[in-house]
Scaffold this motif. Structure first.
Motif, PDB file in Angstrom:
ATOM      1  N   ALA A 109      36.894  36.221  48.216  1.00  0.00           N
ATOM      2  CA  ALA A 109      37.400  35.154  47.710  1.00  0.00           C
ATOM      3  C   ALA A 109      37.232  35.162  46.197  1.00  0.00           C
ATOM      4  CB  ALA A 109      37.114  34.003  48.580  1.00  0.00           C
ATOM      5  N   ARG A 110      37.742  34.445  45.314  1.00  0.00           N
ATOM      6  CA  ARG A 110      37.698  34.213  43.973  1.00  0.00           C
ATOM      7  C   ARG A 110      38.396  33.187  43.171  1.00  0.00           C
ATOM      8  NH1 ARG A 110      42.152  35.944  41.132  1.00  0.00           N
ATOM      9  NH2 ARG A 110      43.273  37.542  42.129  1.00  0.00           N
ATOM     10  N   THR A 111      38.042  32.839  42.318  1.00  0.00           N
ATOM     11  CA  THR A 111      38.864  31.803  41.381  1.00  0.00           C
ATOM     12  C   THR A 111      40.121  32.528  40.772  1.00  0.00           C
ATOM     13  OG1 THR A 111      37.716  32.116  39.205  1.00  0.00           O
ATOM     14  CG2 THR A 111      36.776  30.556  40.740  1.00  0.00           C
ATOM     15  N   ARG A 112      40.672  31.997  39.937  1.00  0.00           N
ATOM     16  CA  ARG A 112      41.861  32.343  39.266  1.00  0.00           C
ATOM     17  C   ARG A 112      41.383  33.690  38.352  1.00  0.00           C
ATOM     18  NH1 ARG A 112      46.813  32.302  37.394  1.00  0.00           N
ATOM     19  NH2 ARG A 112      47.577  32.297  35.239  1.00  0.00           N
ATOM     20  N   ASP A 113      40.282  33.595  37.903  1.00  0.00           N
ATOM     21  CA  ASP A 113      39.515  34.824  37.107  1.00  0.00           C
ATOM     22  C   ASP A 113      39.517  35.827  38.218  1.00  0.00           C
ATOM     23  OD1 ASP A 113      38.032  36.705  35.845  1.00  0.00           O
ATOM     24  OD2 ASP A 113      36.565  35.139  35.422  1.00  0.00           O
ATOM     25  N   PRO A 114      40.086  37.066  38.000  1.00  0.00           N
ATOM     26  CA  PRO A 114      40.128  38.251  39.098  1.00  0.00           C
ATOM     27  C   PRO A 114      38.643  38.792  39.066  1.00  0.00           C
ATOM     28  CG  PRO A 114      41.401  38.937  37.000  1.00  0.00           C
ATOM     29  CD  PRO A 114      40.920  37.476  36.844  1.00  0.00           C
ATOM     30  N   HIS A 115      37.922  38.422  38.155  1.00  0.00           N
ATOM     31  CA  HIS A 115      36.402  39.197  38.164  1.00  0.00           C
ATOM     32  C   HIS A 115      35.401  38.251  38.407  1.00  0.00           C
ATOM     33  CE1 HIS A 115      38.571  42.871  36.784  1.00  0.00           C
ATOM     34  NE2 HIS A 115      38.988  42.120  35.923  1.00  0.00           N
ATOM     35  N   SER A 116      35.821  37.092  39.436  1.00  0.00           N
ATOM     36  CA  SER A 116      34.824  35.969  39.574  1.00  0.00           C
ATOM     37  C   SER A 116      34.240  36.086  41.028  1.00  0.00           C
ATOM     38  CB  SER A 116      35.628  34.705  39.411  1.00  0.00           C
ATOM     39  OG  SER A 116      36.770  34.659  40.143  1.00  0.00           O
ATOM     40  N   ALA A 117      34.732  36.957  41.788  1.00  0.00           N
ATOM     41  CA  ALA A 117      34.051  36.958  43.200  1.00  0.00           C
ATOM     42  C   ALA A 117      32.569  37.138  43.327  1.00  0.00           C
ATOM     43  CB  ALA A 117      34.767  38.080  44.176  1.00  0.00           C
ATOM     44  N   ARG A 118      32.068  36.307  44.042  1.00  0.00           N
ATOM     45  CA  ARG A 118      30.549  36.429  44.307  1.00  0.00           C
ATOM     46  C   ARG A 118      30.083  36.743  45.652  1.00  0.00           C
ATOM     47  NH1 ARG A 118      27.542  35.090  39.632  1.00  0.00           N
ATOM     48  NH2 ARG A 118      28.509  33.991  38.167  1.00  0.00           N
ATOM     49  N   VAL A 119      30.076  35.526  46.746  1.00  0.00           N
ATOM     50  CA  VAL A 119      29.884  35.756  48.008  1.00  0.00           C
ATOM     51  C   VAL A 119      30.782  35.351  48.895  1.00  0.00           C
ATOM     52  CG1 VAL A 119      27.200  35.615  47.626  1.00  0.00           C
ATOM     53  CG2 VAL A 119      28.780  33.447  47.691  1.00  0.00           C
ATOM     54  N   GLN A 120      31.648  34.445  48.714  1.00  0.00           N
ATOM     55  CA  GLN A 120      32.646  34.018  49.692  1.00  0.00           C
ATOM     56  C   GLN A 120      33.564  35.049  50.101  1.00  0.00           C
ATOM     57  OE1 GLN A 120      34.435  30.093  48.977  1.00  0.00           O
ATOM     58  NE2 GLN A 120      32.645  29.487  47.561  1.00  0.00           N
ATOM     59  N   PHE A 121      33.953  35.180  51.191  1.00  0.00           N
ATOM     60  CA  PHE A 121      35.149  36.170  51.681  1.00  0.00           C
ATOM     61  C   PHE A 121      35.946  35.505  52.378  1.00  0.00           C
ATOM     62  CE2 PHE A 121      31.496  35.783  54.484  1.00  0.00           C
ATOM     63  CZ  PHE A 121      31.983  35.486  55.629  1.00  0.00           C
ATOM     64  N   PHE A 122      37.166  36.070  52.910  1.00  0.00           N
ATOM     65  CA  PHE A 122      38.137  35.732  53.794  1.00  0.00           C
ATOM     66  C   PHE A 122      38.474  36.789  54.847  1.00  0.00           C
ATOM     67  CE2 PHE A 122      40.462  36.588  50.093  1.00  0.00           C
ATOM     68  CZ  PHE A 122      41.522  37.126  50.551  1.00  0.00           C
ATOM     69  N   ILE A 123      38.764  36.382  56.069  1.00  0.00           N
ATOM     70  CA  ILE A 123      39.590  37.305  57.240  1.00  0.00           C
ATOM     71  C   ILE A 123      40.816  36.970  57.023  1.00  0.00           C
ATOM     72  CG2 ILE A 123      39.422  38.275  59.204  1.00  0.00           C
ATOM     73  CD1 ILE A 123      36.215  37.484  59.199  1.00  0.00           C
ATOM     74  N   ASN A 124      41.774  38.096  56.896  1.00  0.00           N
ATOM     75  CA  ASN A 124      43.077  37.795  57.176  1.00  0.00           C
ATOM     76  C   ASN A 124      43.617  37.678  58.383  1.00  0.00           C
ATOM     77  OD1 ASN A 124      44.376  38.101  54.116  1.00  0.00           O
ATOM     78  ND2 ASN A 124      43.110  39.867  54.461  1.00  0.00           N
ATOM     79  N   LEU A 125      44.539  36.763  58.718  1.00  0.00           N
ATOM     80  CA  LEU A 125      45.074  36.575  60.006  1.00  0.00           C
ATOM     81  C   LEU A 125      46.395  37.018  60.318  1.00  0.00           C
ATOM     82  CD1 LEU A 125      43.888  32.640  60.378  1.00  0.00           C
ATOM     83  CD2 LEU A 125      42.633  34.446  61.480  1.00  0.00           C
ATOM     84  N   LYS A 126      46.946  37.436  59.300  1.00  0.00           N
ATOM     85  CA  LYS A 126      48.139  38.236  59.238  1.00  0.00           C
ATOM     86  C   LYS A 126      48.330  39.275  57.988  1.00  0.00           C
ATOM     87  CE  LYS A 126      51.040  35.042  56.363  1.00  0.00           C
ATOM     88  NZ  LYS A 126      52.347  35.274  56.138  1.00  0.00           N
ATOM     89  N   ASP A 127      49.247  39.909  58.005  1.00  0.00           N
ATOM     90  CA  ASP A 127      49.478  40.605  56.840  1.00  0.00           C
ATOM     91  C   ASP A 127      49.987  39.948  55.457  1.00  0.00           C
ATOM     92  OD1 ASP A 127      49.120  42.680  58.611  1.00  0.00           O
ATOM     93  OD2 ASP A 127      50.953  43.660  58.521  1.00  0.00           O
ATOM     94  N   ASN A 128      49.163  39.869  54.653  1.00  0.00           N
ATOM     95  CA  ASN A 128      49.282  38.968  53.437  1.00  0.00           C
ATOM     96  C   ASN A 128      49.251  40.074  52.173  1.00  0.00           C
ATOM     97  OD1 ASN A 128      48.841  36.358  54.759  1.00  0.00           O
ATOM     98  ND2 ASN A 128      46.780  36.863  54.958  1.00  0.00           N
ATOM     99  N   SER A 129      50.564  40.531  52.164  1.00  0.00           N
ATOM    100  CA  SER A 129      50.918  41.621  51.022  1.00  0.00           C
ATOM    101  C   SER A 129      51.026  40.815  49.818  1.00  0.00           C
ATOM    102  CB  SER A 129      52.143  42.238  51.202  1.00  0.00           C
ATOM    103  OG  SER A 129      53.288  41.313  51.425  1.00  0.00           O
ATOM    104  N   PHE A 130      51.125  39.583  49.519  1.00  0.00           N
ATOM    105  CA  PHE A 130      51.022  38.905  48.225  1.00  0.00           C
ATOM    106  C   PHE A 130      49.662  38.791  47.520  1.00  0.00           C
ATOM    107  CE2 PHE A 130      50.240  35.482  51.376  1.00  0.00           C
ATOM    108  CZ  PHE A 130      49.438  34.407  50.629  1.00  0.00           C
ATOM    109  N   LEU A 131      48.842  39.145  48.450  1.00  0.00           N
ATOM    110  CA  LEU A 131      47.130  39.186  48.086  1.00  0.00           C
ATOM    111  C   LEU A 131      46.777  40.345  47.537  1.00  0.00           C
ATOM    112  CD1 LEU A 131      45.682  37.046  50.736  1.00  0.00           C
ATOM    113  CD2 LEU A 131      46.322  36.139  48.609  1.00  0.00           C
ATOM    114  N   ASN A 132      47.669  41.524  47.539  1.00  0.00           N
ATOM    115  CA  ASN A 132      47.536  42.850  47.238  1.00  0.00           C
ATOM    116  C   ASN A 132      47.451  43.077  45.741  1.00  0.00           C
ATOM    117  OD1 ASN A 132      47.221  43.474  49.931  1.00  0.00           O
ATOM    118  ND2 ASN A 132      49.230  44.352  50.000  1.00  0.00           N
TER     119      ASN A 132
END
Length: 189
Positions: A109-132
Motif C-alpha cells: 500500500a502507498r500514498t499518491r506518491d509512488p515511492h511512499s510504501a513503508r509497511v502497509q500491504f494489501f491482499i487482492n480479493l480479485k484481479d485488480n488490473s487497474f492497480l498494475n
C-alpha cells in the motif's frame, strides 16, 4: 549405483531447497494463511517485509481497511487505529517488475506518491488490473506485488466478510478488530 543415485537425489533436493521462495505464515485472530514472497520480482520490497517480520513489527497490527470484492489492507495500525512508527524508510516502487495484482497476491500500500510504501500491504480479493504498473507517471505507476497467498485463502476471504464502518477519518474499518498476532518466517530462500 544406488549410492550414486541417492547422492544425486540429495544434491537436487538441496538445490531445490536453496532456490525455494521465502515463505511466511501470518496468524490472525480469524485464522492463519501462508505467503510465498517474490524476491526475484520485488527484491527490496521482500527484504523490507522480511526485516519487519523478523523484528516483530507486524505483531498486534490490524487489517484496518476491508473492502469485500476488492482487497484487505493491514500492517500499519494497532486496534485503537493509531499508526505504528515504522522501522524502515520508504521504498522505491517495484511495480514494473513485481507482476500483476491478481486474486491472492499481496502488494504494498502507498500514498499518491509512488515511492511512499513503508509497511502497509494489501491482499487482492480479485484481479485488480487497474492497480498494475502501466507507465512511470504518478497516475499509472501501480502497486508493487511482492508475493501471493499459497495456503489459507479461505481465511483471507473470511476477513473480507467482516462487518465494517467508519473510525474517525477512516472508512471500511472492521467493527471488531482483525488482529495480526504473528508473522513467522518459515523459510527465507
Amino acid at each position: 549405483m544406488l549410492k550414486k543415485v541417492s547422492l544425486l537425489a540429495a544434491g537436487l533436493l538441496a538445490t531445490a531447497i536453496a532456490w525455494a521462495a521465502p515463505t511466511v505464515e501470518m496468524t490472525t485472530n480469524l485464522g492463519k494463511f501462508t505467503l510465498e514472497l517474490f524476491p526475484d520480482k520485488a527484491p527490496k520490497t521482500v527484504e523490507m517485509f522480511l526485516y519487519n517480520a523478523k523484528h516483530g513489527f507486524y505483531e498486534a497490527t490490524i487489517f484496518h481497511r476491508v473492502i469485500d470484492g476488492f482487497m484487505i489492507q493491514g500492517g500499519g495500525f494497532n486496534s485503537s487505529m493509531e499508526e505504528k512508527k515504522t522501522l524502515t524508510p520508504a521504498l522505491q516502487n517495484e511495480a514494473a517488475t513485481g507482476g500483476p495484482n491478481l486474486r491472492g497476491t499481496v502488494a504494498m500500500a502507498r500514498t499518491r506518491d509512488p515511492h511512499s510504501a513503508r509497511v502497509q500491504f494489501f491482499i487482492n480479493l480479485k484481479d485488480n488490473s487497474f492497480l498494475n504498473f502501466r507507465a512511470s507517471n504518478v497516475d499509472n505507476f501501480g502497486y508493487t506485488v511482492f508475493g501471493k497467498v499459497t495456503q489459507g485463502m479461505e481465511v483471507v476471504d473470511k476477513i473480507a466478510k467482516v462487518p465494517t464502518g467508519n473510525a474517525g477519518y477512516y472508512e471500511n474499518v472492521p467493527t471488531t478488530p482483525v488482529v495480526i498476532q504473528d508473522v513467522k518466517i518459515i523459510s527465507e530462500k
